[in-house]
Design a protein around this motif. Structure first.
Motif, mmCIF file in Angstrom:
data_model
loop_
_atom_site.group_PDB
_atom_site.id
_atom_site.type_symbol
_atom_site.label_atom_id
_atom_site.label_comp_id
_atom_site.label_asym_id
_atom_site.label_seq_id
_atom_site.Cartn_x
_atom_site.Cartn_y
_atom_site.Cartn_z
ATOM 1 N N PRO A 67 0.809 -1.222 0.000
ATOM 2 C CA PRO A 67 0.000 0.000 0.000
ATOM 3 C C PRO A 67 0.844 1.274 0.000
ATOM 4 O O PRO A 67 0.390 2.326 -0.434
ATOM 5 N N GLN A 68 2.087 1.189 0.449
ATOM 6 C CA GLN A 68 2.947 2.367 0.448
ATOM 7 C C GLN A 68 3.256 2.838 -0.965
ATOM 8 O O GLN A 68 3.532 4.010 -1.184
ATOM 9 N N SER A 69 3.227 1.925 -1.931
ATOM 10 C CA SER A 69 3.484 2.347 -3.305
ATOM 11 C C SER A 69 2.357 3.246 -3.808
ATOM 12 O O SER A 69 2.558 4.056 -4.704
ATOM 13 N N PHE A 70 1.178 3.133 -3.222
ATOM 14 C CA PHE A 70 0.064 4.016 -3.560
ATOM 15 C C PHE A 70 0.141 5.314 -2.750
ATOM 16 O O PHE A 70 -0.153 6.386 -3.252
ATOM 17 N N ASN A 71 0.545 5.223 -1.522
ATOM 18 C CA ASN A 71 0.515 6.374 -0.623
ATOM 19 C C ASN A 71 1.506 7.475 -0.974
ATOM 20 O O ASN A 71 1.501 8.521 -0.334
ATOM 21 N N ARG A 72 2.337 7.274 -1.973
ATOM 22 C CA ARG A 72 3.289 8.316 -2.374
ATOM 23 C C ARG A 72 2.590 9.497 -3.028
ATOM 24 O O ARG A 72 3.194 10.522 -3.260
ATOM 25 N N GLY A 73 1.311 9.372 -3.364
ATOM 26 C CA GLY A 73 0.550 10.467 -3.953
ATOM 27 C C GLY A 73 0.767 10.683 -5.432
ATOM 28 O O GLY A 73 0.292 11.661 -6.000
ATOM 29 N N GLU A 74 1.462 9.766 -6.085
ATOM 30 C CA GLU A 74 1.756 9.929 -7.517
ATOM 31 C C GLU A 74 0.655 9.394 -8.421
ATOM 32 O O GLU A 74 0.639 9.711 -9.605
ATOM 33 N N ILE A 75 -0.228 8.567 -7.867
ATOM 34 C CA ILE A 75 -1.264 7.954 -8.693
ATOM 35 C C ILE A 75 -2.640 8.201 -8.087
ATOM 36 O O ILE A 75 -2.785 8.444 -6.892
ATOM 37 N N ASP A 76 -3.646 8.122 -8.922
ATOM 38 C CA ASP A 76 -5.028 8.327 -8.518
ATOM 39 C C ASP A 76 -5.535 7.117 -7.727
ATOM 40 O O ASP A 76 -5.205 5.979 -8.064
ATOM 41 N N SER A 77 -6.338 7.374 -6.710
ATOM 42 C CA SER A 77 -6.833 6.271 -5.875
ATOM 43 C C SER A 77 -7.679 5.275 -6.659
ATOM 44 O O SER A 77 -7.637 4.076 -6.399
ATOM 45 N N THR A 78 -8.467 5.745 -7.633
ATOM 46 C CA THR A 78 -9.281 4.816 -8.413
ATOM 47 C C THR A 78 -8.400 3.952 -9.313
ATOM 48 O O THR A 78 -8.705 2.784 -9.543
ATOM 49 N N ALA A 79 -7.302 4.523 -9.808
ATOM 50 C CA ALA A 79 -6.372 3.735 -10.632
ATOM 51 C C ALA A 79 -5.773 2.615 -9.784
ATOM 52 O O ALA A 79 -5.672 1.471 -10.235
ATOM 53 N N TRP A 80 -5.361 2.955 -8.583
ATOM 54 C CA TRP A 80 -4.788 1.966 -7.662
ATOM 55 C C TRP A 80 -5.795 0.845 -7.399
ATOM 56 O O TRP A 80 -5.463 -0.332 -7.473
ATOM 57 N N THR A 81 -7.026 1.224 -7.120
ATOM 58 C CA THR A 81 -8.049 0.231 -6.785
ATOM 59 C C THR A 81 -8.366 -0.679 -7.964
ATOM 60 O O THR A 81 -8.308 -1.905 -7.849
ATOM 61 N N ILE A 82 -8.683 -0.097 -9.095
ATOM 62 C CA ILE A 82 -9.094 -0.892 -10.263
ATOM 63 C C ILE A 82 -7.946 -1.733 -10.799
ATOM 64 O O ILE A 82 -8.053 -2.959 -10.919
ATOM 65 N N HIS A 83 -6.837 -1.103 -11.098
ATOM 66 C CA HIS A 83 -5.716 -1.805 -11.734
ATOM 67 C C HIS A 83 -5.023 -2.756 -10.756
ATOM 68 O O HIS A 83 -4.625 -3.848 -11.142
ATOM 69 N N GLY A 84 -4.909 -2.343 -9.493
ATOM 70 C CA GLY A 84 -4.284 -3.211 -8.492
ATOM 71 C C GLY A 84 -5.034 -4.518 -8.322
ATOM 72 O O GLY A 84 -4.437 -5.590 -8.262
ATOM 73 N N GLN A 85 -6.351 -4.435 -8.281
ATOM 74 C CA GLN A 85 -7.133 -5.664 -8.107
ATOM 75 C C GLN A 85 -7.099 -6.544 -9.353
ATOM 76 O O GLN A 85 -6.985 -7.759 -9.251
ATOM 77 N N ILE A 86 -7.197 -5.934 -10.514
ATOM 78 C CA ILE A 86 -7.159 -6.744 -11.738
ATOM 79 C C ILE A 86 -5.818 -7.454 -11.867
ATOM 80 O O ILE A 86 -5.763 -8.665 -12.108
ATOM 81 N N HIS A 87 -4.725 -6.720 -11.686
ATOM 82 C CA HIS A 87 -3.401 -7.333 -11.818
ATOM 83 C C HIS A 87 -3.152 -8.390 -10.740
ATOM 84 O O HIS A 87 -2.503 -9.404 -11.001
#
Length: 143
Positions: A67-87
């Motif tokens: 989750p820290q790779s998301f918390n850096r603020g460089e990516i959108d939260s919806t991108a993290w959620t959608i793409h993270g789960q699919i991958h």
């Protein structure tokens, strides 16, 4: 499997090609490409950057298990959620392209958004489009 640098180059080219085709409506569009065998490490476009400006070096490497790779603020939260789960759930899916083109968005706002096979242009999509009839807001929470 391609190395990360080649995947970066190919994904950046995909962003620029989509911008040339006019498929860059808004800033809530995301593409990702897996760089690890299990799909959990993937490249994602940075938030709020126009597709026509994205370079290979701009792509953000994230890890669906970190989750820290998301918390850096460089990516959108919806991108993290959608793409993270699919991958994470489908390592066989190497690339995910998520767009909001204006005509698709318009269709999705109709009472019946299904694309009917009424002519040769729409028939090509018959039984090839997935519909989410249970939309309940922003996709920003992981299951």
């Amino acid at each position: 499997m391609l190395n990360e640098q080649q995947i970066r180059i190919d994904l950046a080219a995909a962003f620029r090609a989509c911008a040339k085709l006019g498929l860059h409506e808004g800033v809530a569009n995301h593409f990702s490409a897996a760089v690890s065998e299990d799909g959990k490490k993937f490249l994602l476009n940075p938030k709020w950057m126009h597709f026509s400006r994205i370079k290979a070096s701009d792509l953000v490497l994230v890890d669906a298990d970190d989750p820290q790779s998301f918390n850096r603020g460089e990516i959108d939260s919806t991108a993290w959620t959608i793409h993270g789960q699919i991958h994470s759930m489908r390592p066989d899916i190497r690339v995910v392209m998520h767009l909001h083109p204006i005509y698709t968005t318009t269709l999705s706002c109709l009472k019946n958004p299904t694309i009917l096979p009424i002519d040769q242009n729409s028939a090509r999509y018959f039984q090839r489009v997935a519909y989410d009839f249970n939309y309940s807001g922003m996709a920003d929470q992981r299951a």
